[in-house]
Design a protein around this motif. Structure first.
Motif, PDB file in Angstrom:
ATOM      1  N   ARG A 114     -31.589  -9.613 -97.152  1.00 15.90           N
ATOM      2  CA  ARG A 114     -31.222 -10.934 -97.656  1.00 15.90           C
ATOM      3  C   ARG A 114     -29.966 -10.872 -98.523  1.00 15.90           C
ATOM      4  O   ARG A 114     -29.078 -11.733 -98.413  1.00 15.90           O
ATOM      5  CB  ARG A 114     -32.375 -11.521 -98.474  1.00 15.90           C
ATOM      6  N   LEU A 115     -29.876  -9.873 -99.385  1.00 10.69           N
ATOM      7  CA  LEU A 115     -28.704  -9.777-100.257  1.00 10.69           C
ATOM      8  C   LEU A 115     -27.452  -9.449 -99.459  1.00 10.69           C
ATOM      9  O   LEU A 115     -26.361  -9.957 -99.756  1.00 10.69           O
ATOM     10  CB  LEU A 115     -28.947  -8.731-101.345  1.00 10.69           C
ATOM     11  N   THR A 116     -27.591  -8.621 -98.441  1.00 11.70           N
ATOM     12  CA  THR A 116     -26.439  -8.299 -97.592  1.00 11.70           C
ATOM     13  C   THR A 116     -25.998  -9.521 -96.794  1.00 11.70           C
ATOM     14  O   THR A 116     -24.793  -9.788 -96.659  1.00 11.70           O
ATOM     15  CB  THR A 116     -26.792  -7.140 -96.645  1.00 11.70           C
ATOM     16  N   GLN A 117     -26.956 -10.282 -96.272  1.00 14.17           N
ATOM     17  CA  GLN A 117     -26.625 -11.506 -95.540  1.00 14.17           C
ATOM     18  C   GLN A 117     -25.908 -12.502 -96.451  1.00 14.17           C
ATOM     19  O   GLN A 117     -24.925 -13.139 -96.038  1.00 14.17           O
ATOM     20  CB  GLN A 117     -27.896 -12.134 -94.973  1.00 14.17           C
ATOM     21  N   LEU A 118     -26.398 -12.624 -97.669  1.00 20.29           N
ATOM     22  CA  LEU A 118     -25.753 -13.525 -98.620  1.00 20.29           C
ATOM     23  C   LEU A 118     -24.316 -13.090 -98.878  1.00 20.29           C
ATOM     24  O   LEU A 118     -23.394 -13.922 -98.901  1.00 20.29           O
ATOM     25  CB  LEU A 118     -26.539 -13.550 -99.930  1.00 20.29           C
ATOM     26  N   GLY A 119     -24.115 -11.799 -99.060  1.00 11.07           N
ATOM     27  CA  GLY A 119     -22.767 -11.290 -99.288  1.00 11.07           C
ATOM     28  C   GLY A 119     -21.848 -11.528 -98.109  1.00 11.07           C
ATOM     29  O   GLY A 119     -20.664 -11.870 -98.285  1.00 11.07           O
ATOM     30  N   ASP A 120     -22.368 -11.361 -96.897  1.00 12.38           N
ATOM     31  CA  ASP A 120     -21.565 -11.633 -95.704  1.00 12.38           C
ATOM     32  C   ASP A 120     -21.132 -13.095 -95.675  1.00 12.38           C
ATOM     33  O   ASP A 120     -19.984 -13.404 -95.331  1.00 12.38           O
ATOM     34  CB  ASP A 120     -22.363 -11.298 -94.440  1.00 12.38           C
ATOM     35  N   TRP A 121     -22.050 -13.995 -96.023  1.00 11.06           N
ATOM     36  CA  TRP A 121     -21.724 -15.420 -96.036  1.00 11.06           C
ATOM     37  C   TRP A 121     -20.684 -15.729 -97.115  1.00 11.06           C
ATOM     38  O   TRP A 121     -19.732 -16.487 -96.882  1.00 11.06           O
ATOM     39  CB  TRP A 121     -23.000 -16.229 -96.278  1.00 11.06           C
ATOM     40  N   LEU A 122     -20.844 -15.146 -98.279  1.00  9.07           N
ATOM     41  CA  LEU A 122     -19.916 -15.402 -99.378  1.00  9.07           C
ATOM     42  C   LEU A 122     -18.535 -14.814 -99.106  1.00  9.07           C
ATOM     43  O   LEU A 122     -17.527 -15.339 -99.602  1.00  9.07           O
ATOM     44  CB  LEU A 122     -20.477 -14.858-100.682  1.00  9.07           C
TER      45      LEU A 122
END
Length: 465
Positions: free
Chosen positions: A350-358
């Motif tokens: 989840r944190l990696t996905q969030l970072g990719d989006w940001l």
């Protein structure tokens, strides 16, 4: 151990370690002065933080981080959890096993502070808040005021806070600490409580020196207080601590605090408001606030019984984040590491996905401001707005891709000099006004878009209503 002996040992320990005094506030230095202190600008710009709940409760990792009080509380706060825990302990542990016995299994053998720091950096978060001590009183640092109940004396035999502080220093992320004022079973606290908080043995001998020790040792830029609800801020001597923090500490100019400093202070006093766990008011707030929420929907600490449905999807996380920021808040996203220091792959994903989006869309999030005109578009569902440049740069955040690649906006408008683009693409988008006075924007082929969860249309030189 008797209460009298506990008092003697704590006072003796304090004298050995040197006296720590917190100055009484100036009579004129009251909550008005605390509340009027300008919020350091870095906090509002940061928008996103990571919360980490970790401690002895990570060993049983069952029901919640309130395991001890739900097991031994009289009465327990949660009767359902009480029954579950009693059965759990009966099935798996010998008679006489205590909560303190769990501490030796809080081993942290795979705890890699640099991995944690790198993951936080990768998530796009700009600050982190680690539980220094939860309501069970166990300290994640070699505290002078928590003898034999800290991470150096029992368990991993390491300064867990110090290791993360050192690793975070390399990332540029702001470092913060959560700290619980009260402790469920501390005899000094129970004595004060029995006396209707007319005595302050616990505060004078434990809490005030402990909080000052944390600040002096680790220099946190966020002091996230909790556990305030049973007693007043006068009992906790909150004004005395905050006066020292804001005037005499090494982080006086940059530190940020929340609103949990005694019953009656929540959502009323402090640097920013939290108001409740998972606070998301759904309207634009005039005072800075934070949505402290958790990726596991039901618990803050690690829970071995959680299944996939218990965790937020990336779509749910981004939706919560966007709503929070559109209404002027920061979001503090919680994860719960395991007792050995590992972070569950579901949290990492989840944190990696969030970072990719940001990485694509962070321009609309960091250092943005709520749009006073319209935080969400009521005509078109799941459309949210943020702004920059005094409202002339407008970011339209679409949680769902519109039909026929056409976006309709009731709130936004353009000028002759406006340019419309989608973050992550260079192509300019075309817009027109419909007969119903809605802005109609033609979107690119969705196959060209890099991310899969939410999409942002940027309007420069937007028309200000």
């Amino acid at each position: 151990m008797s209460l009298l002996l506990s008092l003697l040992l704590l006072n003796f320990g304090a004298s050995l370690c040197g006296s720590i005094t917190t100055p009484k506030p100036d009579p004129q230095y009251d909550w008005n002065h605390i509340d009027s202190r300008p919020l350091p600008t870095w906090f509002d710009k940061a928008k996103i933080g990571i919360f980490i709940h970790w401690g002895v409760f990570s060993v049983p990792s069952y029901t919640s981080e309130w395991f001890w009080i739900n097991w031994r509380g009289k009465p327990p706060p949660d009767e359902t959890h009480h029954r579950q825990i009693k059965n759990f302990m009966k099935r798996n542990y010998k008679p006489g096993f205590s909560y303190q016995d769990f501490a030796r299994d809080f081993t942290a053998e795979f705890y890699d502070a640099q991995f944690w720091a790198n993951l936080i950096k990768k998530s796009g978060a700009k600050y982190v808040v680690l539980t220094s001590k939860h309501h069970d009183g166990y300290a994640l640092w070699p505290s002078k005021y928590s003898f034999s109940w800290n991470s150096m004396d029992v368990g991993p035999h390491r300064d867990l806070i110090g290791e993360l502080r050192h690793a975070i220093n390399k990332t540029g992320i702001h470092f913060g600490l959560y700290h619980s004022l009260f402790e469920w079973f501390n005899p000094l606290y129970l004595s004060d409580k029995k006396n209707n908080f007319t005595t302050q043995y616990f505060v004078n001998n434990k809490i005030l020196p402990e909080m000052k020790e944390l600040v002096l040792r680790y220099e946190p830029e966020i002091f996230w207080s909790d556990g305030e609800w049973e007693a007043s801020s006068e009992y906790w001597k909150s004004l005395e601590f905050l006066t020292w923090l804001y005037n005499n500490s090494t982080v006086a100019n940059t530190v940020v605090v929340n609103d949990r400093w005694g019953h009656g202070t929540l959502c009323k006093h402090g640097g920013y408001y939290t108001c409740s766990d998972r606070y998301n008011p759904g309207t634009l707030q005039r005072h800075k606030w934070e949505n402290a929420m958790t990726l596991d929907k039901h618990t803050w600490g690690y829970n071995r019984t959680s299944t996939l449905k218990d965790y937020l999807t990336i779509n749910e996380l981004i939706k919560t984040m966007v709503e929070t920021i559109a209404f002027g808040g920061n979001i503090l996203i919680n994860i719960g590491p395991a007792k050995d220091g590992t972070i569950s792959p579901i949290f990492e994903e989840r944190l990696t996905q969030l970072g990719d989006w940001l990485n694509i869309n962070g321009e609309a999030i960091y250092e943005s401001q709520p749009w006073e005109v319209c935080q969400n578009d009521t005509t078109t569902p799941d459309i949210w707005y943020t702004t920059k440049d005094n409202g002339t740069t407008l970011y339209t955040i679409m949680l769902n891709w519109p039909e026929n690649n056409t976006l309709y906006l009731a709130c936004a408008d353009v000028t002759n000099s406006s340019q419309i683009t989608m973050l992550g693409l260079h192509d300019k988008l075309q817009a027109s006004t419909t007969a119903k006075k809605m802005l109609k924007i033609g979107l690119p082929d969705k196959a060209k878009v890099k991310n899969d969860w939410a999409w942002i249309v940027k309007i420069t030189n937007a028309k200000i209503p």
